[in-house]
Design a protein around this motif. Sequence first.
Motif, short mmCIF file in Angstrom:
data_model
loop_
_atom_site.label_atom_id
_atom_site.label_comp_id
_atom_site.label_asym_id
_atom_site.label_seq_id
_atom_site.Cartn_x
_atom_site.Cartn_y
_atom_site.Cartn_z
N LYS A 173 40.12 -24.04 27.59
CA LYS A 173 41.23 -24.81 27.00
C LYS A 173 42.54 -24.56 27.74
N LYS A 188 38.71 -35.16 26.96
CA LYS A 188 38.42 -34.23 25.87
C LYS A 188 37.52 -34.89 24.82
N GLU A 192 38.17 -32.09 19.77
CA GLU A 192 39.35 -31.37 20.22
C GLU A 192 40.60 -31.86 19.50
N HIS A 194 43.69 -33.12 20.30
CA HIS A 194 44.29 -33.68 21.52
C HIS A 194 45.78 -33.37 21.63
#
Length: 473
Positions: A173, A188, A192, A194
């Motif tokens: 990450k 992604k 996730e 974002h």
Amino acid sequence: MGECGVPPSQRGQPATFRDGAATDRRFVKHVFDNVHGSITLDPLSLKFMDTEQFQRLRDLKQLGLTCMVYPGAVHTRFEHSLGVYWLAGEAVRCLQTYQGSEIDIDCYDAQTVKLAGLLHDIGHGPFSHMFEHEFLPQVLPGSKWSHEQMSVQLVDYMVDQNHIDIDSDRLRKVKDMIIASSKFAVKKSSEEKHFLYDIVANGRNGIDVDKFDYIGRDCRACGLGCNFQFQRLLEGMRVMDDEICYPAKEYLNIHKLFATRADLHRTVYTHAKVKAIELMVVDALVKADDYLKISLYPFDPAQFWKLDDTILKTIEFADSKKLKESRNIIQRIRRRDLYQFCNEYAVPKDKLEHFKDVTPQDIVCSQKANGVQLKEEDIAVSNVKIDLTRGKHNPLESISFFKDYHCVKKFSITEDRISHLLPATCQDRIVRVYAKKPELVEAVSEAFENFQLKIYGVKTQVHETPEAKKQRR
């Protein structure tokens, strides 16, 4: 993710040894920054900070060679990285305070974003962006090298070389956040968060804490005013549909962010004298490359981290005859015997779309048959591009706003709805020409004027080259 975002393997361990948990104050450090005040560094960040690779940033001036014109601009990427670390933490803190439970943001997320802020510039080359955009293209035509990619490679190298204990998911990450605004950004998954990837390097709309720090820090170092207030944006931002949005009333403040950045580019980063010195350093590095193999460093993290601004001293005090030409150029800089600025012009608005960089060859081909015969190596050209981060487009159009905190809908602000006092054009192209020898200023200036007449039918420069410059010998 369980307690405070701590990975299952770390639950039950003492707080000091767990990533993301409450931190024992015996294991943190406090640094006083002249822009943000006291900055607290957590144990994991300190593991990265207390490495040779990170400490290298102390030998990389944030603004490269700008200090040769603005003497106060001697701040480094080390302090900038600390500032971005702190601001990343502040951004997450604000989101936690107002939307923590709603957007499921936790301590693990906070530390990951902060670490990305700390390491985002670890792969930067010497002399600000000059190494990447001016030197490498000359010695490696077509090179796609970027400091963002090198940052990712160096992070992996630092973890391996210094045996830093960090879980693989967090490491992934951090690296994805570093390259989030570059062309190498990773797509992604829907799982996730974002919005976390828009805090350090925002590829969505350009509003990020990296800019918040360097704009304020650079203005302060150069003695310039800065009326952009990042605190209002941090306090006012809100996540809607997995995107960071801003109160509509802040659109002028956001425009100031981009306008201040553009002003810094025009008056500081691309100052005519700064560019003259950069052009000279590029020539010195190019001439030294066969001997020092500088162009090989960017492809090996183990070698690259040893490359910093001190490369000029290495050349300047070397005894090798193979570095004589490079030494002579650096000595000219020391004696202020710079490439002579002849003139410049702004590319007309209607010609911007199809503009191609001007080259020394273009100027040479525009000289008159009689008089001094110029060669390409007599001329240096700087093609300057200044915009509001989105090329010809208004950056406000890519930002999502909301009316007030009761509102659940986001919207964009189109160009026809913003203040008519704001500029209608969002980019500038400036062509500057330099004579490498003072006795050639008149000939180069004349050829440059002929080039403008040939391309545009008129002289687009604002004024003639001063006679005093032409008569210098």
